[in-house]
Scaffold this motif. Structure first.
Motif, PDB file in Angstrom:
ATOM      1  N   SER A  56      37.042  11.934 -10.121  1.00 48.83           N
ATOM      2  CA  SER A  56      36.682  13.001  -9.268  1.00 48.83           C
ATOM      3  C   SER A  56      37.504  13.997  -9.412  1.00 48.83           C
ATOM      4  O   SER A  56      38.969  14.222  -9.554  1.00 48.83           O
ATOM      5  N   SER A  57      37.085  15.214  -9.372  1.00 45.08           N
ATOM      6  CA  SER A  57      37.882  16.439  -9.552  1.00 45.08           C
ATOM      7  C   SER A  57      38.224  17.196  -8.207  1.00 45.08           C
ATOM      8  O   SER A  57      39.050  18.027  -8.094  1.00 45.08           O
ATOM      9  N   GLN A  58      37.639  16.632  -7.041  1.00 46.59           N
ATOM     10  CA  GLN A  58      38.041  16.952  -5.663  1.00 46.59           C
ATOM     11  C   GLN A  58      39.265  16.104  -5.362  1.00 46.59           C
ATOM     12  O   GLN A  58      38.890  14.793  -4.930  1.00 46.59           O
ATOM     13  N   ALA A  59      40.413  16.796  -4.740  1.00 47.64           N
ATOM     14  CA  ALA A  59      41.203  16.009  -4.331  1.00 47.64           C
ATOM     15  C   ALA A  59      41.643  16.693  -2.865  1.00 47.64           C
ATOM     16  O   ALA A  59      41.692  17.952  -2.859  1.00 47.64           O
ATOM     17  N   PRO A  60      41.695  15.996  -1.754  1.00 45.66           N
ATOM     18  CA  PRO A  60      41.823  16.484  -0.537  1.00 45.66           C
ATOM     19  C   PRO A  60      43.127  17.268  -0.358  1.00 45.66           C
ATOM     20  O   PRO A  60      44.330  16.914  -0.571  1.00 45.66           O
ATOM     21  N   CYS A  61      43.010  18.412   0.304  1.00 48.29           N
ATOM     22  CA  CYS A  61      44.349  18.990   0.829  1.00 48.29           C
ATOM     23  C   CYS A  61      43.853  19.758   2.226  1.00 48.29           C
ATOM     24  O   CYS A  61      42.708  19.842   2.658  1.00 48.29           O
ATOM     25  N   ARG A  62      44.981  20.056   2.883  1.00 48.77           N
ATOM     26  CA  ARG A  62      44.741  20.600   4.148  1.00 48.77           C
ATOM     27  C   ARG A  62      44.566  21.729   4.287  1.00 48.77           C
ATOM     28  O   ARG A  62      45.462  22.799   3.620  1.00 48.77           O
ATOM     29  N   VAL A  63      43.605  22.750   5.029  1.00 49.14           N
ATOM     30  CA  VAL A  63      43.802  24.060   4.729  1.00 49.14           C
ATOM     31  C   VAL A  63      43.439  24.654   6.313  1.00 49.14           C
ATOM     32  O   VAL A  63      42.791  24.152   7.058  1.00 49.14           O
ATOM     33  N   ALA A  64      44.362  25.885   6.626  1.00 51.70           N
ATOM     34  CA  ALA A  64      44.254  26.393   7.984  1.00 51.70           C
ATOM     35  C   ALA A  64      43.921  27.826   7.461  1.00 51.70           C
ATOM     36  O   ALA A  64      44.643  28.502   6.381  1.00 51.70           O
ATOM     37  N   VAL A  65      42.854  28.351   8.189  1.00 48.38           N
ATOM     38  CA  VAL A  65      42.568  30.175   8.078  1.00 48.38           C
ATOM     39  C   VAL A  65      43.018  30.545   9.227  1.00 48.38           C
ATOM     40  O   VAL A  65      42.595  30.421  10.345  1.00 48.38           O
ATOM     41  N   GLN A  66      43.690  31.699   9.181  1.00 45.47           N
ATOM     42  CA  GLN A  66      44.203  32.490  10.208  1.00 45.47           C
ATOM     43  C   GLN A  66      43.150  33.516  10.336  1.00 45.47           C
ATOM     44  O   GLN A  66      43.049  34.163   9.431  1.00 45.47           O
ATOM     45  N   LEU A  67      42.767  33.883  11.646  1.00 43.91           N
ATOM     46  CA  LEU A  67      41.677  35.048  11.646  1.00 43.91           C
ATOM     47  C   LEU A  67      42.339  36.374  12.125  1.00 43.91           C
ATOM     48  O   LEU A  67      43.591  35.963  12.567  1.00 43.91           O
ATOM     49  N   GLU A  71      31.116  31.942  11.309  1.00 44.35           N
ATOM     50  CA  GLU A  71      30.663  33.237  12.167  1.00 44.35           C
ATOM     51  C   GLU A  71      31.124  34.312  11.565  1.00 44.35           C
ATOM     52  O   GLU A  71      30.746  35.259  11.646  1.00 44.35           O
ATOM     53  N   GLN A  72      32.402  34.316  10.832  1.00 43.48           N
ATOM     54  CA  GLN A  72      32.958  35.721  10.053  1.00 43.48           C
ATOM     55  C   GLN A  72      32.055  36.198   9.174  1.00 43.48           C
ATOM     56  O   GLN A  72      32.206  37.302   8.925  1.00 43.48           O
ATOM     57  N   LEU A  73      31.259  35.178   8.483  1.00 40.19           N
ATOM     58  CA  LEU A  73      30.370  35.860   7.425  1.00 40.19           C
ATOM     59  C   LEU A  73      28.928  36.188   8.046  1.00 40.19           C
ATOM     60  O   LEU A  73      28.044  36.427   7.146  1.00 40.19           O
ATOM     61  N   ALA A  74      28.645  36.053   9.309  1.00 42.20           N
ATOM     62  CA  ALA A  74      27.328  36.325   9.798  1.00 42.20           C
ATOM     63  C   ALA A  74      26.988  37.766   9.702  1.00 42.20           C
ATOM     64  O   ALA A  74      28.041  38.597   9.718  1.00 42.20           O
ATOM     65  N   ASP A  75      25.795  38.150   9.718  1.00 43.87           N
ATOM     66  CA  ASP A  75      25.424  39.267   9.758  1.00 43.87           C
ATOM     67  C   ASP A  75      25.949  40.066  11.056  1.00 43.87           C
ATOM     68  O   ASP A  75      26.090  39.756  11.926  1.00 43.87           O
ATOM     69  N   GLY A  76      26.620  41.442  10.865  1.00 42.82           N
ATOM     70  CA  GLY A  76      27.221  42.292  11.915  1.00 42.82           C
ATOM     71  C   GLY A  76      28.438  41.667  12.484  1.00 42.82           C
ATOM     72  O   GLY A  76      28.994  42.310  13.322  1.00 42.82           O
ATOM     73  N   GLY A 127      47.063  16.696  -1.279  1.00 48.67           N
ATOM     74  CA  GLY A 127      48.013  16.237  -0.370  1.00 48.67           C
ATOM     75  C   GLY A 127      48.744  17.381   0.043  1.00 48.67           C
ATOM     76  O   GLY A 127      49.783  17.205   1.036  1.00 48.67           O
ATOM     77  N   SER A 128      48.602  18.423  -0.472  1.00 51.12           N
ATOM     78  CA  SER A 128      49.457  19.878   0.098  1.00 51.12           C
ATOM     79  C   SER A 128      48.524  20.659   1.196  1.00 51.12           C
ATOM     80  O   SER A 128      47.580  20.319   1.505  1.00 51.12           O
ATOM     81  N   ALA A 129      49.158  21.292   1.793  1.00 52.73           N
ATOM     82  CA  ALA A 129      48.800  22.230   2.878  1.00 52.73           C
ATOM     83  C   ALA A 129      48.760  23.542   2.562  1.00 52.73           C
ATOM     84  O   ALA A 129      49.908  23.986   1.846  1.00 52.73           O
ATOM     85  N   VAL A 130      48.019  24.654   2.960  1.00 54.69           N
ATOM     86  CA  VAL A 130      47.981  25.830   2.773  1.00 54.69           C
ATOM     87  C   VAL A 130      47.479  26.586   3.925  1.00 54.69           C
ATOM     88  O   VAL A 130      46.624  26.271   4.682  1.00 54.69           O
ATOM     89  N   LEU A 131      48.041  27.846   4.077  1.00 54.01           N
ATOM     90  CA  LEU A 131      47.571  28.577   5.182  1.00 54.01           C
ATOM     91  C   LEU A 131      47.086  30.116   4.471  1.00 54.01           C
ATOM     92  O   LEU A 131      48.027  30.614   3.982  1.00 54.01           O
ATOM     93  N   VAL A 132      45.988  30.554   4.960  1.00 46.68           N
ATOM     94  CA  VAL A 132      45.275  31.545   4.225  1.00 46.68           C
ATOM     95  C   VAL A 132      45.170  32.448   5.446  1.00 46.68           C
ATOM     96  O   VAL A 132      44.491  32.025   6.446  1.00 46.68           O
ATOM     97  N   ARG A 133      44.814  34.060   5.318  1.00 53.60           N
ATOM     98  CA  ARG A 133      44.598  34.710   6.265  1.00 53.60           C
ATOM     99  C   ARG A 133      43.119  35.263   6.137  1.00 53.60           C
ATOM    100  O   ARG A 133      43.110  36.054   4.919  1.00 53.60           O
ATOM    101  N   PHE A 134      42.111  35.261   6.829  1.00 58.85           N
ATOM    102  CA  PHE A 134      40.909  35.925   6.600  1.00 58.85           C
ATOM    103  C   PHE A 134      40.916  37.347   7.288  1.00 58.85           C
ATOM    104  O   PHE A 134      41.390  37.368   8.400  1.00 58.85           O
TER     105      PHE A 134
END
Length: 140
Positions: free
Chosen positions: A40-51, A77-82, A123-130
Motif C-alpha cells: 500500500s502506498s498510503q500511510a496514515p498521518c495526522r493533518v491539521a488545516v488552519q483557516l 466549504e472553502q472551495l465552494a463557489d463564492g 505516523g507524523s503530524a503536519v499543520l498547514v495554513r489555507f
C-alpha cells in the motif's frame, strides 16, 4: 515497537528520550495494526488545516494524498463557489519554525502537491495554513 515488560506500544512519532523508557529497557519488534498493509502506498498521518479565520480542522489522511484532497476532506466549504473573493485562488502555506512559505497556489498545484512531497511521513503530524491569495494576472 513495544516495551517488553509493560507491553505498552511506543509512539514512533516522538524521540526515545521523551518516550519514558528506562535505560537498558527491553524493546520488542511486533506487527502493529496501525501500519499500512504491504504494497500500500498510503500511510496514515495526522493533518491539521488552519483557516484564515483561525479555526483548525484535523483529520487522518494518507501520505500520498494531494493538498486538494486534504482541503476537500477537512474544509470543503472553502472551495465552494463564492467562498473566495473574486480574482483569488486557494493556497497552502507550510513551513517549520514559524517561517511559512507558499507551497501551492491554485487547484492545479494543490492537486499535484502531496503530503509526502512536503516531507510528511507515516505516523507524523503536519499543520498547514489555507489562505486565498490574489491569482496571477487577476485583480487584487
Amino acid at each position: 515497537l513495544r516495551h517488553g515488560r509493560t507491553r505498552k506500544h511506543l509512539d514512533l512519532s516522538i524521540t526515545f528520550r521523551l518516550s519514558g523508557l528506562d535505560n537498558n529497557a527491553l524493546i520488542e519488534v511486533v506487527e502493529d495494526g496501525h501500519t499500512a498493509p504491504r504494497g500500500s502506498s498510503q500511510a496514515p498521518c495526522r493533518v491539521a488545516v488552519q483557516l484564515e479565520s483561525g479555526d483548525r480542522r484535523t483529520g487522518s489522511l494518507g501520505d500520498e494524498s494531494s493538498l486538494l484532497e486534504v482541503v476537500r476532506a477537512l474544509c470543503p466549504e472553502q472551495l465552494a463557489d463564492g467562498a473566495m473573493p473574486a480574482g483569488h485562488a486557494p493556497a497552502i502555506l507550510y513551513g517549520g519554525s514559524g517561517d511559512l512559505r507558499v507551497v501551492a497556489t491554485g487547484e492545479d498545484q494543490l492537486r499535484s502537491t502531496t503530503l509526502a512531497s512536503l516531507g510528511v511521513a507515516r505516523g507524523s503530524a503536519v499543520l498547514v495554513r489555507f489562505v486565498s491569495l490574489p491569482a496571477e494576472g487577476g485583480p487584487e
